[in-house]
Design an enzyme around this catalytic site. Structure first.
Site, PDB file in Angstrom:
ATOM      1  N   SER A 200     108.769  41.493  52.112  1.00  0.00           N
ATOM      2  CA  SER A 200     108.575  41.817  50.807  1.00  0.00           C
ATOM      3  C   SER A 200     107.097  41.624  50.686  1.00  0.00           C
ATOM      4  CB  SER A 200     109.555  41.116  49.828  1.00  0.00           C
ATOM      5  OG  SER A 200     109.084  41.276  48.466  1.00  0.00           O
TER       6      SER A 200
ATOM      7  N   TYR B 101     113.542  33.444  46.282  1.00  0.00           N
ATOM      8  CA  TYR B 101     113.229  34.716  46.947  1.00  0.00           C
ATOM      9  C   TYR B 101     111.808  34.689  47.912  1.00  0.00           C
ATOM     10  CZ  TYR B 101     112.967  39.961  47.699  1.00  0.00           C
ATOM     11  OH  TYR B 101     112.734  41.144  48.151  1.00  0.00           O
TER      12      TYR B 101
END
Length: 259
Positions: free
Chosen positions: A141, A154
Site C-alpha cells: 500500500s 494497517y
C-alpha cells in the site's frame, strides 16, 4: 498472451483487487488458484474465469492457518503441475486511534496481512525453489511507505510486508525467484468504502471531506486508483523476465506517494 501456461495463486481473490488480478491473469493465459476465506466469492471468480474460457480452482483458504495455506497451495500445484506466481493479497482494514485500538483487532489486521503473506510465501517457495523459478508479488500500500492517523495496525503490517518482500528478494535470488510489492493508493473497493464513514466519525469531518482531503488530497489529480491499474501492474510483475526487478515496491497511487 503474457502469462501463457503460468500457474498463479491469488489470495483474497473472491472480490475486489484479488478478483481483478485473477481475471487479468486468466485473460493473459494463466491458470489460477483462487483463494479466499469467502468460498462463495472464490467460486464466483472461478465462474467468471471459466465463462471466459480460462481454467481456475477455487481454494478455501484462511491465510492465518498454516495447515490450510499449505494444503491449498499443494492442491493447486498438484492440479496444474507447477506454481509460478504468488499474489499475497488477502487483507482487511480496521481503524481506531491507538488509545482505543483493541489489541485483538490490532493482532487480527497484522496476522492477515503480514503473517498471512509469510505463510503463503513459505508454502509457495517450496514449489518455486524446486522448479528454479517464480515470482512473489505482495500487496502493499502507499502505507508501506507512509503513515496515516487511525491506521496503526494497517501501516505496521504494510511496512512489514515490504520488509518481508525485500528479504525474499535476497533469499529467492539463488533459486530464480523474484519478490516485489505493489503499493496502491486508495482503490474504491468495499474495504475503502467501509473506511469512509469510520474515518468521518473518528476525525469529526464529513464523508465528502474524508474522500476529498484524506484519501485523495495528496494525489496529483484527485482520482482513485482503479482495480485495473493494480491488476495490470501485477501482470507486469508476474511476466517480468529477470532479476533486474526484484526487491522493489511500485506505487500505483496517482502520485499520492512518490518513492
Amino acid at each position: 498472451m503474457k502469462l501463457e501456461g503460468q500457474v498463479a495463486l491469488v489470495t483474497g481473490a473472491g472480490s475486489g483487487i484479488g478478483r481483478a488480478i485473477a481475471l487479468a491473469f486468466a485473460h493473459e493465459g494463466a491458470l489460477l488458484g483462487v483463494a479466499d476465506v469467502d468460498t462463495a466469492g472464490a467460486q464466483e471468480t472461478v465462474r467468471q474465469i471459466e465463462s471466459a474460457g480460462g481454467q481456475a480452482l477455487a481454494l478455501d483458504m484462511d491465510v492465518t492457518d498454516e495447515g490450510k495455506v499449505t494444503d491449498a497451495t499443494d492442491r493447486l500445484a498438484e492440479r496444474f503441475g507447477r506454481l509460478d506466481v504468488l499474489v499475497a493479497n488477502a487483507g482487511i482494514q480496521i481503524v481506531h486511534p491507538v488509545e482505543d485500538f483493541p489489541a485483538d483487532e490490532f493482532r487480527r489486521v497484522v496476522d492477515i496481512h503480514l503473517t498471512g503473506a509469510f505463510l503463503c510465501t513459505k508454502a509457495a517457495v517450496r514449489h518455486m525453489y524446486a522448479a528454479g523459478r517464480g515470482s512473489l508479488i505482495y500487496m502493499g500500500s502507499v502505507h508501506s511507505h507512509e503513515a496515516s492517523p487511525l491506521k496503526s495496525a494497517y501501516v505496521a503490517a504494510k511496512h512489514g510486508v515490504l520488509g518481508l518482500a525485500r528479504v525474499m528478494a535476497k533469499e529467492g535470488a539463488d533459486h530464480g525467484v523474484r519478490a516485489n510489492v505493489i503499493c496502491p493508493g486508495f482503490v474504491k473497493t468495499p474495504l475503502v468504502e467501509k473506511q469512509i464513514p469510520e474515518q468521518a466519525r473518528d476525525l469529526g469531518i464529513s464523508e465528502e471531506e474524508v474522500v476529498r482531503n484524506v484519501m485523495l488530497g495528496r494525489t496529483v489529480d484527485g482520482e482513485f486508483t482503479t482495480l485495473d491499474d493494480v491488476a495490470q501492474t501485477a501482470v507486469f510483475l508476474a511476466g517480468f523476465g529477470s532479476n533486474a526487478l526484484t526487491g522493489q515496491s511500485i506505487n500505483v497511487s496517482h502520485g499520492w506517494s512518490m518513492k
